[in-house]
Design a protein around this motif. Structure first.
Motif, PDB file in Angstrom:
ATOM      1  N   PRO A 343      88.175  -0.446  15.085  1.00 35.97           N
ATOM      2  CA  PRO A 343      88.118   0.031  16.584  1.00 35.97           C
ATOM      3  C   PRO A 343      87.005   1.156  16.412  1.00 35.97           C
ATOM      4  CG  PRO A 343      90.337  -0.333  16.386  1.00 35.97           C
ATOM      5  CD  PRO A 343      89.979  -0.459  14.883  1.00 35.97           C
ATOM      6  N   ASP A 344      85.901   1.211  17.250  1.00 41.07           N
ATOM      7  CA  ASP A 344      84.947   2.066  17.362  1.00 41.07           C
ATOM      8  C   ASP A 344      83.944   2.015  16.169  1.00 41.07           C
ATOM      9  OD1 ASP A 344      85.994   2.923  19.892  1.00 41.07           O
ATOM     10  OD2 ASP A 344      87.324   4.250  18.981  1.00 41.07           O
ATOM     11  N   ASP A 345      83.909   1.272  15.227  1.00 39.38           N
ATOM     12  CA  ASP A 345      83.201   1.205  14.372  1.00 39.38           C
ATOM     13  C   ASP A 345      81.786   0.653  14.854  1.00 39.38           C
ATOM     14  OD1 ASP A 345      84.403   2.225  12.391  1.00 39.38           O
ATOM     15  OD2 ASP A 345      84.893   0.543  10.981  1.00 39.38           O
ATOM     16  N   GLU A 346      80.504   0.983  14.433  1.00 42.43           N
ATOM     17  CA  GLU A 346      79.431   0.379  14.675  1.00 42.43           C
ATOM     18  C   GLU A 346      78.954  -0.619  13.328  1.00 42.43           C
ATOM     19  OE1 GLU A 346      75.380   1.799  16.761  1.00 42.43           O
ATOM     20  OE2 GLU A 346      75.677   2.636  14.751  1.00 42.43           O
ATOM     21  N   PHE A 347      78.711  -1.770  13.606  1.00 43.88           N
ATOM     22  CA  PHE A 347      78.098  -2.482  12.683  1.00 43.88           C
ATOM     23  C   PHE A 347      76.559  -2.481  12.674  1.00 43.88           C
ATOM     24  CE2 PHE A 347      75.867  -6.357  11.656  1.00 43.88           C
ATOM     25  CZ  PHE A 347      76.512  -6.787  10.501  1.00 43.88           C
ATOM     26  N   SER A 348      76.245  -2.132  11.397  1.00 45.75           N
ATOM     27  CA  SER A 348      74.636  -2.076  11.047  1.00 45.75           C
ATOM     28  C   SER A 348      74.357  -3.198  10.082  1.00 45.75           C
ATOM     29  CB  SER A 348      74.205  -0.734  10.464  1.00 45.75           C
ATOM     30  OG  SER A 348      73.278  -0.806   9.815  1.00 45.75           O
ATOM     31  N   PHE A 349      73.582  -4.199  10.461  1.00 47.07           N
ATOM     32  CA  PHE A 349      72.981  -5.385   9.573  1.00 47.07           C
ATOM     33  C   PHE A 349      72.455  -4.804   7.976  1.00 47.07           C
ATOM     34  CE2 PHE A 349      70.614  -8.550   7.713  1.00 47.07           C
ATOM     35  CZ  PHE A 349      71.266  -9.725   8.129  1.00 47.07           C
ATOM     36  N   ASN A 350      71.741  -3.824   8.358  1.00 42.41           N
ATOM     37  CA  ASN A 350      71.013  -3.218   7.051  1.00 42.41           C
ATOM     38  C   ASN A 350      71.938  -2.661   6.027  1.00 42.41           C
ATOM     39  OD1 ASN A 350      68.511  -4.086   7.926  1.00 42.41           O
ATOM     40  ND2 ASN A 350      67.842  -2.364   8.442  1.00 42.41           N
ATOM     41  N   SER A 351      72.927  -1.951   6.587  1.00 43.24           N
ATOM     42  CA  SER A 351      73.828  -1.143   5.778  1.00 43.24           C
ATOM     43  C   SER A 351      74.823  -1.993   5.279  1.00 43.24           C
ATOM     44  CB  SER A 351      74.594  -0.147   6.699  1.00 43.24           C
ATOM     45  OG  SER A 351      73.733   0.852   7.038  1.00 43.24           O
ATOM     46  N   THR A 352      75.181  -3.021   5.808  1.00 44.29           N
ATOM     47  CA  THR A 352      76.318  -4.050   5.180  1.00 44.29           C
ATOM     48  C   THR A 352      75.540  -4.857   4.272  1.00 44.29           C
ATOM     49  OG1 THR A 352      77.217  -4.223   7.624  1.00 44.29           O
ATOM     50  CG2 THR A 352      77.784  -5.959   6.033  1.00 44.29           C
ATOM     51  N   VAL A 353      74.457  -5.558   4.462  1.00 40.30           N
ATOM     52  CA  VAL A 353      73.738  -6.166   3.444  1.00 40.30           C
ATOM     53  C   VAL A 353      73.392  -5.431   2.270  1.00 40.30           C
ATOM     54  CG1 VAL A 353      71.770  -7.692   3.047  1.00 40.30           C
ATOM     55  CG2 VAL A 353      73.109  -7.958   5.077  1.00 40.30           C
ATOM     56  N   GLY A 354      72.877  -4.319   2.623  1.00 38.68           N
ATOM     57  CA  GLY A 354      72.343  -3.269   1.330  1.00 38.68           C
ATOM     58  C   GLY A 354      70.951  -3.762   0.868  1.00 38.68           C
ATOM     59  N   ASN A 355      70.833  -3.684  -0.604  1.00 34.23           N
ATOM     60  CA  ASN A 355      69.341  -3.716  -1.105  1.00 34.23           C
ATOM     61  C   ASN A 355      69.087  -5.150  -0.945  1.00 34.23           C
ATOM     62  OD1 ASN A 355      69.101  -1.063  -1.796  1.00 34.23           O
ATOM     63  ND2 ASN A 355      70.191  -1.651  -3.518  1.00 34.23           N
ATOM     64  N   ILE A 356      67.931  -5.596  -0.543  1.00 31.75           N
ATOM     65  CA  ILE A 356      67.480  -6.770  -0.333  1.00 31.75           C
ATOM     66  C   ILE A 356      66.514  -6.974  -1.449  1.00 31.75           C
ATOM     67  CG2 ILE A 356      66.164  -8.613   1.076  1.00 31.75           C
ATOM     68  CD1 ILE A 356      66.822  -7.368   3.487  1.00 31.75           C
ATOM     69  N   ASP A 357      67.200  -7.500  -2.696  1.00 32.59           N
ATOM     70  CA  ASP A 357      66.268  -7.664  -3.831  1.00 32.59           C
ATOM     71  C   ASP A 357      67.207  -8.494  -4.696  1.00 32.59           C
ATOM     72  OD1 ASP A 357      68.453  -5.979  -4.820  1.00 32.59           O
ATOM     73  OD2 ASP A 357      67.289  -4.292  -4.947  1.00 32.59           O
ATOM     74  N   ALA A 358      66.700  -8.797  -6.119  1.00 37.73           N
ATOM     75  CA  ALA A 358      67.250  -9.594  -6.962  1.00 37.73           C
ATOM     76  C   ALA A 358      68.665  -9.186  -7.149  1.00 37.73           C
ATOM     77  CB  ALA A 358      66.552  -9.717  -8.144  1.00 37.73           C
ATOM     78  N   SER A 359      69.004  -8.022  -7.292  1.00 39.81           N
ATOM     79  CA  SER A 359      70.595  -7.465  -7.464  1.00 39.81           C
ATOM     80  C   SER A 359      71.725  -8.219  -6.509  1.00 39.81           C
ATOM     81  CB  SER A 359      70.538  -5.949  -7.484  1.00 39.81           C
ATOM     82  OG  SER A 359      70.208  -5.431  -6.134  1.00 39.81           O
ATOM     83  N   ASN A 360      71.266  -8.544  -5.369  1.00 36.45           N
ATOM     84  CA  ASN A 360      72.033  -9.229  -4.420  1.00 36.45           C
ATOM     85  C   ASN A 360      71.693 -10.676  -3.948  1.00 36.45           C
ATOM     86  OD1 ASN A 360      73.976  -6.984  -3.709  1.00 36.45           O
ATOM     87  ND2 ASN A 360      72.462  -6.110  -2.312  1.00 36.45           N
ATOM     88  N   GLY A 361      70.966 -10.970  -5.131  1.00 36.55           N
ATOM     89  CA  GLY A 361      70.812 -12.684  -5.109  1.00 36.55           C
ATOM     90  C   GLY A 361      69.756 -13.206  -4.438  1.00 36.55           C
ATOM     91  N   PHE A 362      68.660 -12.162  -3.921  1.00 39.49           N
ATOM     92  CA  PHE A 362      67.671 -12.567  -3.141  1.00 39.49           C
ATOM     93  C   PHE A 362      66.443 -12.822  -3.991  1.00 39.49           C
ATOM     94  CE2 PHE A 362      70.001 -10.059  -0.116  1.00 39.49           C
ATOM     95  CZ  PHE A 362      70.345 -10.536   1.112  1.00 39.49           C
ATOM     96  N   VAL A 363      65.593 -13.625  -3.461  1.00 36.19           N
ATOM     97  CA  VAL A 363      64.321 -14.055  -4.154  1.00 36.19           C
ATOM     98  C   VAL A 363      63.123 -13.587  -3.074  1.00 36.19           C
ATOM     99  CG1 VAL A 363      65.353 -16.047  -5.514  1.00 36.19           C
ATOM    100  CG2 VAL A 363      64.450 -16.397  -3.248  1.00 36.19           C
TER     101      VAL A 363
END
Length: 603
Positions: A343-363
């Motif tokens: 309750p009262d948390d704010e969702f942040s897409f960028n913070s949740t996903v983290g690094n958009i790079d190969a370490s997280n499975g991105f190409v």
């Protein structure tokens, strides 16, 4: 006084003449330089002259003949002495003295301790005076019996203050020791300084009554110290990660355990700070202790979070997406799967996903960067942010940050407005370190985010579970305005990688438009929100990449002896060119261009 041979009238006149000084001014009361001269009636004094004369005149007259003759003979031989009585009305005298109290009495003044910020001062005490009415009354009564004018000093006593200078000065010394220096607290990587004025606000002074006088008890406001430490703990808390959770048909299970956090140990910190201030020392730099904070959600209490209802579904279609794009969509959705929001948390897409790079499975894939299509890690990730936006939208959650794409992308049309139909405009772009998508959990209950990617059907989906609060969402619109045709003039970009004499088309021209739609949120029939969303698609030119040697000074390709065929850039054979917007379909919301920064797109 001899009154023989006098008539009663003569005797009365003689007596009044004899006591006239007393009757005119029976006494003078003094106190310092002050004097009061009351009359006999004001102090309730009366000389009984008439009764004395009557008694004298009755001698030898009030009995029978024989007894009267005997009494006359006795008076002739020995004389007759009769007392002169005086009557004193003590109530009247006391009333007169009470009227003098206001002129004589002076209350004692206690010492006064004043705290103005860090300035501490003592106003000295002063003794007082009190008229002693009973003692003065007795003295007057005794003095006036001589029936002659008297001068009498009012009897008084000195009043001592209850709070002496010494008691106030001792409190002043104690407070000065508390305020000898500021306090510097280190909590993790942050520092907090409590100034002298801050410390002065923590000081409490209480007056204590005693048999021999009052004292001042100096203390610190422990409750306020705890509040200040709690504020520091809130500001510096290192929150652990919530576990990742699978809905599992309502029988939720943890798929990835949460991690503990760290928080200032408030009880120990309060004791440390209080002891440091009370010690009176000038070295007041403290490092506050931390304690581990267990994850708030475990398998033992997960069923107590109240997550028991599907609140909303967001869907999007990625038909025609290239392989790189599908890979990135799946990688992003995997990072969003099982997210819990308190309750009262704010969702942040960028913070949740983290690094958009190969370490997280991105190409790497194609995205709009600096107003042109280029390779970028995570190209296609905006499919996920768009789908998440739709789920939050239909859950009626407050959208705290959302950026629409800067140009029209046709594959975001399908499922855009859920049961209201398809159309452009219901999208959200993100970029690491730049535009983000955020929403607030204002339901008062926990929320759970579940994601899925159906590669066969080319459908991405976000589901939000929680507690049904009676919230309903309605849509007004969408409507399309401000259509602008695509620019007729192409744009040429210098790109050394392009072979000389050829050109590659990186972007296809498309028109601009504005899409408007309104979300109406009601809870139990009461209006909660009526918010307008606006997306502005800019017109987009044809963009060609050309070798710098082929560009003239005007930024356009120089004529060549033999025309070189244009080679359209196909980043991936499975990626179709972006179509122009359908004039019969509505477009997508975006922030006002005056405030929006260039937002990368996965188009």
């Amino acid at each position: 006084m001899p009154v023989g041979e006098m008539t009663p009238a003569e005797a009365k006149q003689a007596l009044e003449a004899s006591f006239s000084p007393f009757l005119a001014q029976p006494l003078t009361l003094t106190y310092g330089d002050q004097q009061w001269t009351p009359t006999v009636s004001e102090i309730g004094v009366r000389i009984e002259i008439d009764s004395a004369i009557d008694a004298a005149y009755a001698a030898g007259r009030k009995n029978g003949l024989i007894d009267n003759l005997r009494e006359v003979a006795a008076v002739w031989e020995n004389g007759l002495e009769l007392p002169l009585h005086m009557t004193i009305d003590q109530e009247a005298m006391q009333h007169y003295l009470s009227d003098r109290v206001i002129e004589v009495d002076q209350p004692a003044i206690d010492a006064n301790l004043e705290i103005d910020g860090s300035l501490i001062s003592v106003q000295p005490s002063a003794s007082g005076q009190q008229l002693m009415i009973s003692d003065t009354l007795h003295e007057i009564t005794a003095a006036i019996q001589g029936l002659s004018p008297q001068q009498i000093a009012l009897r008084t006593r000195e009043l001592q203050p209850r709070l002496s200078d010494g008691a106030a000065q001792e409190a002043q010394r104690q407070i000065a020791a508390l305020l000898v220096a500021p306090v510097t607290l280190t909590a993790g990587d942050e520092q907090f300084t409590w100034s002298i004025d801050d410390l002065a606000r923590l000081v409490r002074v209480e007056r204590v009554t005693g048999d021999s006088g009052d004292t001042l008890a100096v203390s610190l406001d422990d409750a306020q110290i705890r509040q200040k430490i709690t504020a520091i703990a809130d500001a510096t808390e290192v929150r652990g990660d919530y576990p990742r959770v699978d809905w599992n048909g309502g029988d939720m299970r943890i798929t990835e355990e949460g991690t503990p956090g760290e928080r200032v140990d408030e009880a120990r910190a309060v004791d440390m700070v209080t002891a440091s201030i009370r010690s009176g020392g000038s070295q007041r730099e403290l490092t506050l202790p931390f304690a581990a904070v267990a994850p708030p959600v475990t398998q033992a209490n997960i069923q107590q979070l109240g997550i028991d209802q599907l609140l909303s579904v967001g869907k999007s279609d990625f038909t025609g997406s290239a392989a790189y794009r599908i890979t990135n969509i799946k990688a992003g959705m995997a990072l969003l799967q099982g997210v819990l929001l308190a309750p009262d948390d704010e969702f942040s897409f960028n913070s949740t996903v983290g690094n958009i790079d190969a370490s997280n499975g991105f190409v790497e894939g194609y995205a709009i960067v600096q107003n042109r299509t280029q390779l970028e890690w995570g190209g296609g990730i905006c499919q996920d942010s768009t789908t998440m936006f739709r789920a939050a939208f239909w859950a009626g959650l407050p959208i705290t940050e959302r950026w629409g794409h800067s140009f029209y992308i046709s594959w975001y049309d399908k499922y855009a407005f859920a049961d209201y139909g398809n159309g452009p405009g219901m999208d959200a772009t993100i970029f690491t370190g730049g535009p983000d998508f955020k929403f607030l959990n204002d339901t008062g209950h926990w929320l759970l985010i579940q994601t899925s990617v159906n590669v066969a059907n080319r459908v991405a989906e976000v589901r939000i579970y929680g507690t049904d609060t009676g919230r309903k969402v309605e849509l007004l619109g969408p409507s399309i305005t401000n259509r602008v045709p695509a620019p007729s003039e192409p744009v040429y970009i210098a790109e050394p990688k392009i072979p000389q004499g050829s050109r590659h088309q990186s972007d296809t021209a498309r028109g601009g438009m504005q899409i408007n739609f309104t979300r109406v949120v009601k809870q139990n029939g009461q209006l909660v929100e009526e918010r307008n969303f606006v997306t502005k698609f800019r017109p987009w030119p044809n963009i060609f990449e050309v070798n710098p040697a082929d560009l003239g000074p005007d930024g356009k390709p120089m004529p060549t002896p033999e025309p070189t065929p244009e080679i359209p850039l196909e980043p991936d054979p499975n990626q179709p060119p972006a179509p122009a917007p359908d004039p019969n379909q509505p477009p997508a919301p975006e922030p006002d261009p005056s405030t929006a920064q260039p937002a990368p797109s996965d188009g």
